[in-house]
Design an enzyme around this catalytic site. Structure first.
Site, PDB file in Angstrom:
ATOM      1  N   HIS A 263      -7.217  -5.592  -1.804  1.00 61.25           N
ATOM      2  CA  HIS A 263      -5.953  -5.065  -1.359  1.00 61.25           C
ATOM      3  C   HIS A 263      -5.114  -5.730  -0.364  1.00 61.25           C
ATOM      4  O   HIS A 263      -3.906  -5.487  -0.031  1.00 61.25           O
ATOM      5  CB  HIS A 263      -6.285  -3.706  -0.369  1.00 61.25           C
ATOM      6  CG  HIS A 263      -5.187  -2.706  -0.266  1.00 61.25           C
ATOM      7  ND1 HIS A 263      -4.605  -2.070  -1.395  1.00 61.25           N
ATOM      8  CD2 HIS A 263      -4.881  -2.120   0.824  1.00 61.25           C
ATOM      9  CE1 HIS A 263      -3.966  -1.148  -0.847  1.00 61.25           C
ATOM     10  NE2 HIS A 263      -3.935  -1.185   0.260  1.00 61.25           N
TER      11      HIS A 263
ATOM     12  N   ASP B 120      -8.492  -5.149  -6.011  1.00 66.70           N
ATOM     13  CA  ASP B 120      -8.072  -3.935  -5.268  1.00 66.70           C
ATOM     14  C   ASP B 120      -8.425  -2.714  -5.985  1.00 66.70           C
ATOM     15  O   ASP B 120      -7.884  -2.418  -7.187  1.00 66.70           O
ATOM     16  CB  ASP B 120      -6.438  -3.751  -5.235  1.00 66.70           C
ATOM     17  CG  ASP B 120      -6.015  -2.847  -4.217  1.00 66.70           C
ATOM     18  OD1 ASP B 120      -6.881  -2.007  -3.853  1.00 66.70           O
ATOM     19  OD2 ASP B 120      -4.637  -2.852  -3.989  1.00 66.70           O
TER      20      ASP B 120
ATOM     21  N   SER C 291       0.920  -1.197  -0.152  1.00 61.79           N
ATOM     22  CA  SER C 291      -0.136   0.197  -0.020  1.00 61.79           C
ATOM     23  C   SER C 291       0.950   1.063  -0.047  1.00 61.79           C
ATOM     24  O   SER C 291       1.727   1.355  -0.814  1.00 61.79           O
ATOM     25  CB  SER C 291      -0.684  -0.058   1.322  1.00 61.79           C
ATOM     26  OG  SER C 291      -1.946   0.753   1.002  1.00 61.79           O
TER      27      SER C 291
END
Length: 680
Positions: free
Chosen positions: A649, A617, A537
């Site tokens: 994600h 995602d 991320s």
């Protein structure tokens, strides 16, 4: 199942180095609830079924004094979210045994579980009324339907859509998808239902185009019932034209009878208002509130609302920590909460009259305090153990174990020991980090380093047993792990958290480099010539940023990281996030998106990189990972791309997690192993 075979093999052999298989074998405890008499606690236990490639959840209960524990359900379906009936004689819970998620009842004396609800739609959450005769249930309905027939009509509309020969979607506004799901037009509504089933559930949100509480937060903690059972308060995110770039979640109150439309209780605050909880005396509603609209990592203050006149006051304005939850003492004089706190998640007591905040349990990750007579039961984990339930007296003394479900599994592994350190970081601020030794540490030997970078960016890698980024997985593979809570991390005061805004590649990058240098100088077992950097991320973004700034690392691992911040704005769904972080939209403030944009430094890339991304995602879309891999390949840099078509994600499926860890560790071994040579 892994929980039977892996544990048997582990106990039959000498203790072995911790691995991904040990991590998956752990029993995952969550959602604990104390019985009305304070003597028992019910909780979820999730085990991993490798054959089915999923987790399975059952309900257990344990004595608060730790003297006994027993499984209450054992079914192929998932049984979750147990709640005690007010008389303490039974548990209500959600189960998918009938093919959909419905409310079931289980007597404590060992009787059979009975299905209570048979709604045409899935029940997502439920809360029990004090009288034990009613429950709140949340279900997703189409808000344009007649509230009296919405359940049946929603099911009918869904069935008609399923028969369609086309899967095309048409949208005229944002949000059209969120996290990993495309918008389907349904909204999570709050219903009051009598358990005798004689009457249809009553929608407290008739025709409201808003979600509460399944979306956006996802739990029953967003619903509060007054002690007299007459009022219900719940969080609602209304679907408005600006929903994709604003964060206005409000609390609404409605009579439990459903005869009056709900009233917005927090209209004046444009930021988040969440997790309402009535005081036991019914005089006060406490809730968590942020102040800055459009900022999802603002400090959560505990706010008290006087129910006699709706007057509000902040209880924790002077406390520079972000409260995570609210639990009232029986006498309504104290609120217990947890908060990120210098690499830990600590439990605190807040005196309602004086506003004094007292730490009760500081070290480790401690959360979800629950009152059990003169003790507090809470969930606790550390870098050495997954979650187990513990209890302490209400002054924080006399900590005792309530559960020990993973004790034998932990004893069968060898783990790395760890310590926390601090150093002068960017802006000459004190920055904290952790170092974790390899599982089979030998003094005098040097070890390759896994340098882990957390996401968020407003997050923390601290004293926590993580199921996706667990430092012990690297320690068990022969690596030392180092992780830094750079500027932007939570638990060090709101100013430290806010400091990353507009400075994604500035102070955080400086902290990471200084923190690594400090660790290498302080701990002589770290091999500074064999360091790999890994992140997901924001951590993945940082890996791309690092690639263009330095060639000090042997290799890099980028999971779900942005390459181009400008294009990422147009790809993502929650626009408030980049607008806050980069100071507006790309057309209003193009410099904010160009300031630390990795794509502008691809020409400097040299270091081998493993790129990982999930197709589902929608926060950081997989084209960002594809673009990163394309750049690496076109530059002629050794690289590999691992793509999960069935992950979002995160990586949630057990077999995918195994492949993830094997691929990552294989990449690190390739570039930092004994036979590896520097690629630079």
């Amino acid at each position: 199942m892994i929980t039977a075979l892996a544990l048997a093999l582990a106990l039959a052999a000498d203790p072995h180095s911790f691995s991904i298989h040990d991590m998956l074998a752990m029993d995952r405890i969550s959602d604990h609830q104390v019985s009305p008499d304070g003597k028992w606690v019910a909780y979820n236990v999730r085990t991993t079924d490798l054959d089915a490639n999923r987790g399975r959840t059952d309900i257990w209960i344990s004595a608060v004094d730790g003297s006994s524990a027993r499984r209450m359900t054992m079914h192929e379906a998932s049984d979750t979210g147990a709640r005690w009936t007010p008389d303490g004689r039974a548990l209500l819970f959600l189960s998918t045994r009938s093919g959909s998620s419905q409310v079931w009842r289980l007597p404590i004396d060992g009787g059979e579980a009975l299905q209570i609800s048979r709604f045409p739609l899935d029940v997502d959450n439920f809360v029990v009324f004090p009288d034990g005769e009613r429950v709140i249930v949340t279900m997703e309905v189409y808000p344009d339907l007649d509230p009296k027939t919405a359940l049946d009509e929603t099911k009918k509309r869904d069935e008609e859509r399923a028969k369609s020969k086309t899967e095309a979607r048409i949208y005229e506004s944002l949000l059209f998808r969120h996290w990993d799901t495309w918008e389907d037009g349904k909204r999570s509504h709050v219903f009051v239902w009598k358990l005798d089933g004689r009457a249809a559930p009553v929608d407290l949100m008739p025709n409201m185009d808003g979600d509460s509480p399944t979306k956006p937060f996802g739990g029953a903690e967003e619903i509060a019932i007054s002690p007299d059972g007459r009022e219900v308060v719940f969080a609602v995110g209304m679907m408005l034209p600006d929903s994709a770039w604003t964060t206005g979640i409000d609390l609404y109150g409605a009579p439990a009878a459903g005869n009056v439309p709900p009233k917005n209780l927090t209209m004046e605050n444009k930021a988040y208002d969440t997790q309402p909880v009535f005081s036991p005396d019914g005089r006060t509603l406490a809730y968590l509130a942020m102040q800055h609209a459009g900022y999802e990592a603002d400090r959560q203050r505990i706010v008290l609302m006087d129910r006699s006149g709706d007057a509000k006051r902040s209880l924790t304005e002077a406390w520079d920590r972000s409260a995570a939850e609210i639990v009232w003492s029986a006498d309504s004089r104290t609120i217990y909460t947890s908060a990120a706190n210098v690499g830990n998640q600590s439990i605190f007591a807040v005196d309602v009259a004086s506003k004094t905040v007292t730490p009760l349990v500081e070290k480790g990750t401690n959360q979800s305090p629950r009152i059990a007579g003169d003790r507090i039961v809470f969930a606790r984990d550390t870098l050495l153990s997954p979650v187990e339930l513990q209890s302490v007296k209400r002054d924080g003394s006399d900590m005792r174990a309530v559960t020990k479900l993973n004790a034998e599994k932990i004893a069968a592994t060898r783990m790395g020991t760890y310590e926390q350190f601090s150093f002068p970081g960017a802006k000459n601020d004190t920055v904290h980090g952790f170092v974790l030794k390899p599982a089979d540490f030998t003094a005098g030997k040097k070890y390759p380093v896994a340098f882990l970078i957390h996401g968020g960016p407003q997050g923390s890698f601290g004293d926590h047993f993580h199921y996706r980024w667990n430092p012990q997985a690297y320690a068990g593979a022969g690596y030392a792990a180092v992780f830094i809570d750079f500027h932007g991390s939570t638990g060090y005061g709101q100013a430290f958290t806010d400091a990353i805004r507009g400075d994604w590649g500035g102070a955080p990058y400086e902290d990471l480099m200084k923190g690594l240098d400090f660790a290498l100088s302080k701990y002589d077992f770290l091999d500074g010539a064999k360091v790999a950097a890994l992140g997901a991320s924001y951590g993945g973004y940082m890996i791309n940023w690092i690639a263009g700034q330095t060639d000090r690392f042997r290799c890099l691992v980028n999971h779900d990281g942005n390459l181009d911040e400008r294009m990422a704005y147009f790809d993502t769904e929650e626009l408030w996030f980049p607008e806050w972080e980069h100071g507006g939209t790309p057309w209003e403030n193009p410099a904010g998106y160009a300031k630390h944009n990795p794509v502008d430094h691809v020409k400097n890339w040299k270091t081998p990189m493993l790129v990982i991304h999930g197709a589902l995602d929608y926060r950081v879309v997989d084209t960002q990972g594809m673009a990163t891999f394309t750049a690496l390949q076109r530059r002629g840099i050794p690289s590999k791309f691992l793509h999960f078509p069935d992950e979002n994600h995160w990586v949630l499926k057990p077999k995918n997690s195994i492949l993830w860890h094997e691929t990552v560790l294989g990449w690190l071994d390739r570039w930092t192993g004994d036979q590896a040579t520097s690629p630079n």
